[in-house]
Design an enzyme around this catalytic site. Structure first.
Site, PDB file in Angstrom:
ATOM      1  N   LYS A 132       3.383  -2.519  -7.458  1.00  0.00           N
ATOM      2  CA  LYS A 132       4.764  -2.379  -7.888  1.00  0.00           C
ATOM      3  C   LYS A 132       5.742  -2.977  -6.889  1.00  0.00           C
ATOM      4  O   LYS A 132       6.663  -3.690  -7.251  1.00  0.00           O
ATOM      5  CB  LYS A 132       5.086  -0.889  -8.093  1.00  0.00           C
ATOM      6  CG  LYS A 132       6.506  -0.627  -8.586  1.00  0.00           C
ATOM      7  CD  LYS A 132       6.723  -1.198  -9.967  1.00  0.00           C
ATOM      8  CE  LYS A 132       8.110  -0.892 -10.503  1.00  0.00           C
ATOM      9  NZ  LYS A 132       8.345  -1.585 -11.770  1.00  0.00           N
ATOM     10  N   GLU A 157      10.334 -14.270 -19.113  1.00  0.00           N
ATOM     11  CA  GLU A 157      10.037 -12.860 -18.870  1.00  0.00           C
ATOM     12  C   GLU A 157       9.041 -12.320 -19.888  1.00  0.00           C
ATOM     13  O   GLU A 157       8.149 -11.536 -19.551  1.00  0.00           O
ATOM     14  CB  GLU A 157      11.336 -12.040 -18.886  1.00  0.00           C
ATOM     15  CG  GLU A 157      11.170 -10.564 -18.618  1.00  0.00           C
ATOM     16  CD  GLU A 157      10.554 -10.239 -17.256  1.00  0.00           C
ATOM     17  OE1 GLU A 157      10.129  -9.082 -17.073  1.00  0.00           O
ATOM     18  OE2 GLU A 157      10.486 -11.130 -16.384  1.00  0.00           O
ATOM     19  N   TRP A 213      -3.683  -1.839  -1.452  1.00  0.00           N
ATOM     20  CA  TRP A 213      -3.655  -3.135  -2.129  1.00  0.00           C
ATOM     21  C   TRP A 213      -4.107  -4.150  -1.089  1.00  0.00           C
ATOM     22  O   TRP A 213      -3.426  -4.371  -0.101  1.00  0.00           O
ATOM     23  CB  TRP A 213      -2.256  -3.446  -2.636  1.00  0.00           C
ATOM     24  CG  TRP A 213      -2.173  -4.670  -3.495  1.00  0.00           C
ATOM     25  CD1 TRP A 213      -2.429  -4.762  -4.829  1.00  0.00           C
ATOM     26  CD2 TRP A 213      -1.792  -5.991  -3.074  1.00  0.00           C
ATOM     27  NE1 TRP A 213      -2.231  -6.050  -5.262  1.00  0.00           N
ATOM     28  CE2 TRP A 213      -1.843  -6.827  -4.215  1.00  0.00           C
ATOM     29  CE3 TRP A 213      -1.421  -6.541  -1.859  1.00  0.00           C
ATOM     30  CZ2 TRP A 213      -1.534  -8.169  -4.152  1.00  0.00           C
ATOM     31  CZ3 TRP A 213      -1.120  -7.893  -1.794  1.00  0.00           C
ATOM     32  CH2 TRP A 213      -1.171  -8.695  -2.939  1.00  0.00           C
ATOM     33  N   CYS A 243       0.844  -1.199   0.000  1.00  0.00           N
ATOM     34  CA  CYS A 243       0.000   0.000   0.000  1.00  0.00           C
ATOM     35  C   CYS A 243       0.876   1.244   0.000  1.00  0.00           C
ATOM     36  O   CYS A 243       2.071   1.192   0.252  1.00  0.00           O
ATOM     37  CB  CYS A 243      -0.902   0.003   1.227  1.00  0.00           C
ATOM     38  SG  CYS A 243      -1.896  -1.491   1.399  1.00  0.00           S
ATOM     39  N   HIS A 252       7.265 -33.113 -23.447  1.00  0.00           N
ATOM     40  CA  HIS A 252       7.028 -33.816 -22.183  1.00  0.00           C
ATOM     41  C   HIS A 252       5.764 -33.320 -21.494  1.00  0.00           C
ATOM     42  O   HIS A 252       5.655 -33.385 -20.270  1.00  0.00           O
ATOM     43  CB  HIS A 252       8.236 -33.666 -21.253  1.00  0.00           C
ATOM     44  CG  HIS A 252       9.477 -34.306 -21.788  1.00  0.00           C
ATOM     45  ND1 HIS A 252       9.662 -35.667 -21.798  1.00  0.00           N
ATOM     46  CD2 HIS A 252      10.579 -33.762 -22.366  1.00  0.00           C
ATOM     47  CE1 HIS A 252      10.835 -35.943 -22.340  1.00  0.00           C
ATOM     48  NE2 HIS A 252      11.410 -34.808 -22.706  1.00  0.00           N
ATOM     49  N   GLU A 262       0.860 -10.351 -17.267  1.00  0.00           N
ATOM     50  CA  GLU A 262       0.706  -9.270 -16.288  1.00  0.00           C
ATOM     51  C   GLU A 262      -0.206  -8.151 -16.786  1.00  0.00           C
ATOM     52  O   GLU A 262      -1.047  -7.653 -16.040  1.00  0.00           O
ATOM     53  CB  GLU A 262       2.076  -8.657 -15.952  1.00  0.00           C
ATOM     54  CG  GLU A 262       2.900  -9.412 -14.945  1.00  0.00           C
ATOM     55  CD  GLU A 262       4.204  -8.702 -14.645  1.00  0.00           C
ATOM     56  OE1 GLU A 262       4.552  -8.589 -13.465  1.00  0.00           O
ATOM     57  OE2 GLU A 262       4.884  -8.253 -15.593  1.00  0.00           O
ATOM     58  N   ARG A 317       1.648   1.392  -5.972  1.00  0.00           N
ATOM     59  CA  ARG A 317       1.791   0.502  -4.826  1.00  0.00           C
ATOM     60  C   ARG A 317       0.480  -0.181  -4.454  1.00  0.00           C
ATOM     61  O   ARG A 317       0.459  -1.091  -3.612  1.00  0.00           O
ATOM     62  CB  ARG A 317       2.315   1.286  -3.616  1.00  0.00           C
ATOM     63  CG  ARG A 317       3.702   1.859  -3.799  1.00  0.00           C
ATOM     64  CD  ARG A 317       4.156   2.547  -2.527  1.00  0.00           C
ATOM     65  NE  ARG A 317       4.224   1.610  -1.421  1.00  0.00           N
ATOM     66  CZ  ARG A 317       5.253   0.803  -1.151  1.00  0.00           C
ATOM     67  NH1 ARG A 317       6.322   0.840  -1.924  1.00  0.00           N
ATOM     68  NH2 ARG A 317       5.233  -0.009  -0.135  1.00  0.00           N
ATOM     69  N   LYS A 360       5.348 -10.778 -18.886  1.00  0.00           N
ATOM     70  CA  LYS A 360       4.872  -9.449 -19.272  1.00  0.00           C
ATOM     71  C   LYS A 360       3.502  -9.532 -19.943  1.00  0.00           C
ATOM     72  O   LYS A 360       2.620  -8.722 -19.684  1.00  0.00           O
ATOM     73  CB  LYS A 360       5.883  -8.770 -20.213  1.00  0.00           C
ATOM     74  CG  LYS A 360       7.131  -8.296 -19.540  1.00  0.00           C
ATOM     75  CD  LYS A 360       6.827  -7.174 -18.552  1.00  0.00           C
ATOM     76  CE  LYS A 360       7.852  -7.099 -17.451  1.00  0.00           C
ATOM     77  NZ  LYS A 360       7.738  -8.118 -16.417  1.00  0.00           N
ATOM     78  N   ASN A 376       0.687   0.126   6.034  1.00  0.00           N
ATOM     79  CA  ASN A 376       1.162  -0.748   4.963  1.00  0.00           C
ATOM     80  C   ASN A 376       1.842  -1.936   5.625  1.00  0.00           C
ATOM     81  O   ASN A 376       2.743  -1.755   6.440  1.00  0.00           O
ATOM     82  CB  ASN A 376       2.144   0.000   4.056  1.00  0.00           C
ATOM     83  CG  ASN A 376       2.825  -0.924   3.064  1.00  0.00           C
ATOM     84  OD1 ASN A 376       2.250  -1.902   2.620  1.00  0.00           O
ATOM     85  ND2 ASN A 376       4.064  -0.616   2.715  1.00  0.00           N
ATOM     86  N   GLY A 377       1.414  -3.148   5.294  1.00  0.00           N
ATOM     87  CA  GLY A 377       2.016  -4.337   5.879  1.00  0.00           C
ATOM     88  C   GLY A 377       0.951  -5.326   6.302  1.00  0.00           C
ATOM     89  O   GLY A 377      -0.211  -5.241   5.893  1.00  0.00           O
TER      90      GLY A 377
END
Length: 616
Positions: free
Chosen positions: A611, A489, A74, A2, A512, A496, A27, A493, A98-99
């Site tokens: 983020k 990666e 968040w 947050c 496989h 996301e 955030r 992307k 935040n936490g």
């Protein structure tokens, strides 16, 4: 996760808080709120949704006041809603947090049994009630010499809390100061003239000040408009604040004409690449050096790389560099798994932790475990004076600059570059890299920024290709060797920011299991650039083609033989395999960006993501 802001001074607080939250929206952005002291009373505005929804409410309510706190959320405990939005207010005391309060269930049960009523599902409201309960109780000062009931109450309440927190507190009864405290989650104090600020991150405050105090673990601060007092929560001793002057302008956090921050940050890659190696490659001396990190430890027998998400993918590329260039065995671990699996660590191991923000909770926890076990450790991160940077024995900064888009782009390239440079430095130290080898790498690294610029110049081709794939719901990426992490990666992307289900595999593993997914509705993107495993990659492409897959390849410029096998292709500049991750990553980032933009998703703030992941 947050974002927190706070202000105390002589200006109107609501606009300062709102603008600060806008710069922290990366955030978290599922709800937001402000608490402002107005004529001695707390006025609170909260809502579900993004900062724009809060701004609309504020335009209707005309909030006024010269001190206040704000929050963008968040969600961890409780769904996004107005009731669960911060600040949480109990009897004239407002808290933003935040936490995660890990023992909140036990504390909440105790508080309910004492007759307290809760209005939300959050763990933070427990903290609000604890502070109020401490204010109501009579007890000895938690901090010697303190005669400030709110300050003492916050300190006592925090002593009962288990977990992580960065908090800001404001009270109707003691309006002359704010309280800020931190354990594990990031929190800074900005210093102004006749005014002071609190925030989770520097970009929130850049328009107002460039002087900052970074709170350390278990520190609590009393912030008034003309002073900042800091105490250690455990010992109660006062701490002399250390002030850092940050040389960044507010423009660095703006889009500069780009539609999205992510696009701006991709386009900054050539500059970032140059900034990352400047001063670190000594052409005449044929050596690599990091002025901020003393690499004076013995040659490690093994390197353990610990990271999350995109940084983990950078670590997988780093494994190739350390083993192929420096001749040092390397392992790569997810930080979220590392400290729970009781890893076997040896005295001559070197641990490298990677984090863009320097605040990633899982990575920080893993680093602390490594330090407890006495292992030599090194951090690679982007944010100076962050928690990981301060905790590690040594730190190498990526110099990528502020990255606002939630999906990391330029920072990934910079991480990989640092890992390459570090492998050369350790290889020379170990005797496996000779001066001529250093010269070869320096010459090639110096060429990369111009080649990255060429890749950016070909963006229109990527955009045209992206338009062909907007309708698909699934995607498979594959690669081999050093390009397998590049495929990982690229797939990350795409998922996301476009919400297309994308998975990446080592190309040899296709038969496989994953090959069962391939049909006429399954695009397959192969990283098929020139190198030792190109023939094998071509074989894997043909296997996918035989099952009806739609083939898209990332190929070396001018490779007509490979392009003839594909339905679609993108070309990249021809470089040695060591440097392909830099050139190959850029078009994959742009491809994901344009697919998402054409779909109309929120590119900079994709759903359910934040983020800086500062909770486990």
């Amino acid at each position: 996760m947050c974002g927190i802001v706070g202000y105390i001074g002589e200006k109107e607080a609501p606009d300062i808080l709102l603008q600060g939250l806008r710069r922290l929206e990366y955030r978290g952005y599922d709800s937001a709120g402000l608490a402002v002291l107005s004529q001695g009373r707390l006025k609170v505005v909260r809502c579900a949704g993004k900062i724009s929804a809060l701004q609309q409410l504020l335009s209707e309510k005309k909030l006024e006041g010269k001190r206040g706190i704000g929050h963008t959320r968040w969600a961890t405990h409780g769904r996004p809603s107005e009731n669960n939005a911060h600040p949480h207010v109990v009897n004239g005391v407002a808290v933003v947090h935040n936490g995660i309060i890990e023992n909140y269930s036990e504390l909440k049960k105790e508080l309910i049994e004492a007759g307290r009523k809760f209005a939300s599902e959050t763990d933070t409201e427990v903290l609000s009630h604890l502070i109020d309960a401490e204010l109501a109780a009579s007890s000895s000062p938690a901090l010697p010499g303190s005669k400030m009931p709110l300050f003492e109450a916050v300190a006592r309440a925090l002593k009962r809390v288990e977990g992580t927190y960065a908090i800001a507190v404001i009270s109707e009864r003691e309006p002359d100061y704010l309280v800020a405290a931190k354990n594990f989650s990031p929190l800074i104090i900005g210093l102004g003239q006749g005014e002071n600020f609190i925030a989770s991150d520097i970009p929130a405050l850049l328009p107002y000040t460039n002087r900052f105090i970074t709170l350390k673990e278990n520190e609590i601060a009393r912030v008034s408009n003309d002073s900042v007092e800091i105490y250690d929560l455990v010992s109660g001793e006062s701490r002399a604040p250390s002030v850092t002057v940050v040389d960044l302008s507010p423009v660095a956090a703006e889009k500069e004409g780009h539609k999205h921050f992510m696009h701006k940050e991709i386009c900054e890659t050539p500059t970032v690449f140059t900034n990352t190696f400047l001063g670190r490659i000594k052409r005449d001396e044929r050596k690599i050096c990091f002025e901020e990190a003393a690499l004076n430890f013995p040659r490690p027998d093994r390197i353990i790389i610990v990271a999350c998400g995109t940084s983990y993918h950078a670590g997988l590329i780093g494994k190739h560099y350390f083993e192929r260039i420096a001749g040092i065995p390397a392992e790569v671990d997810y930080a979220s798994e590392f400290r729970y699996r009781q890893p076997v660590l040896r005295p001559r191991d070197l641990a490298i932790v990677i984090s863009q923000s320097g605040e990633t909770a899982d990575t920080l926890a893993a680093l602390k475990t490594l330090k407890e076990k006495g292992l030599k450790n090194l951090a690679i991160c982007n944010v100076m004076n962050s928690s990981i940077a301060r905790t590690a024995d040594e730190v190498i900064y990526t110099r990528a600059g502020i990255e606002i888009g939630v999906a990391s782009t330029k920072a990934f390239i910079a991480q990989v570059e640092v890992l390459l440079l570090l492998s050369l430095a350790l290889g020379k130290k170990a005797g496996s890299v000779q001066p001529d080898d250093i010269k070869y790498f320096i010459n090639n690294l110096s060429r990369i920024p111009a080649l990255l610029e060429r890749q950016l110049a070909a963006e229109e081709k990527v955009k045209e290709l992206a338009a062909q794939f907007v309708r698909f719901k699934d995607f498979i990426y594959f690669g081999r060797g050093i390009n397998y992490p590049v495929a990982l990666e690229g797939a990350l992307k795409l998922k996301e920011i476009s919400y297309i289900h994308a998975e990446a595999y080592p190309a040899g593993e296709m038969k496989h299991g994953p090959i069962a997914l391939i049909d006429e509705e399954m695009p397959v993107l192969g990283v098929a650039t020139r190198g030792s495993q190109l023939k094998k990659i071509i074989s894997n492409l043909l296997e996918a083609k035989a099952r009806g897959g739609i083939l898209l390849g990332l190929i070396t410029k001018g490779d007509k033989e490979t392009s003839a096998l594909l339905d679609y292709h993108l070309e990249v500049e021809d470089v040695d395999e060591y440097f392909q991750p830099f050139l190959n990553t850029l078009p994959l980032q742009l491809f994901a960006y344009h697919v998402a933009d054409l779909k109309g998703t929120d590119v900079d703030q994709p759903r359910n993501l934040a983020k800086s992941v500062t909770v486990e």
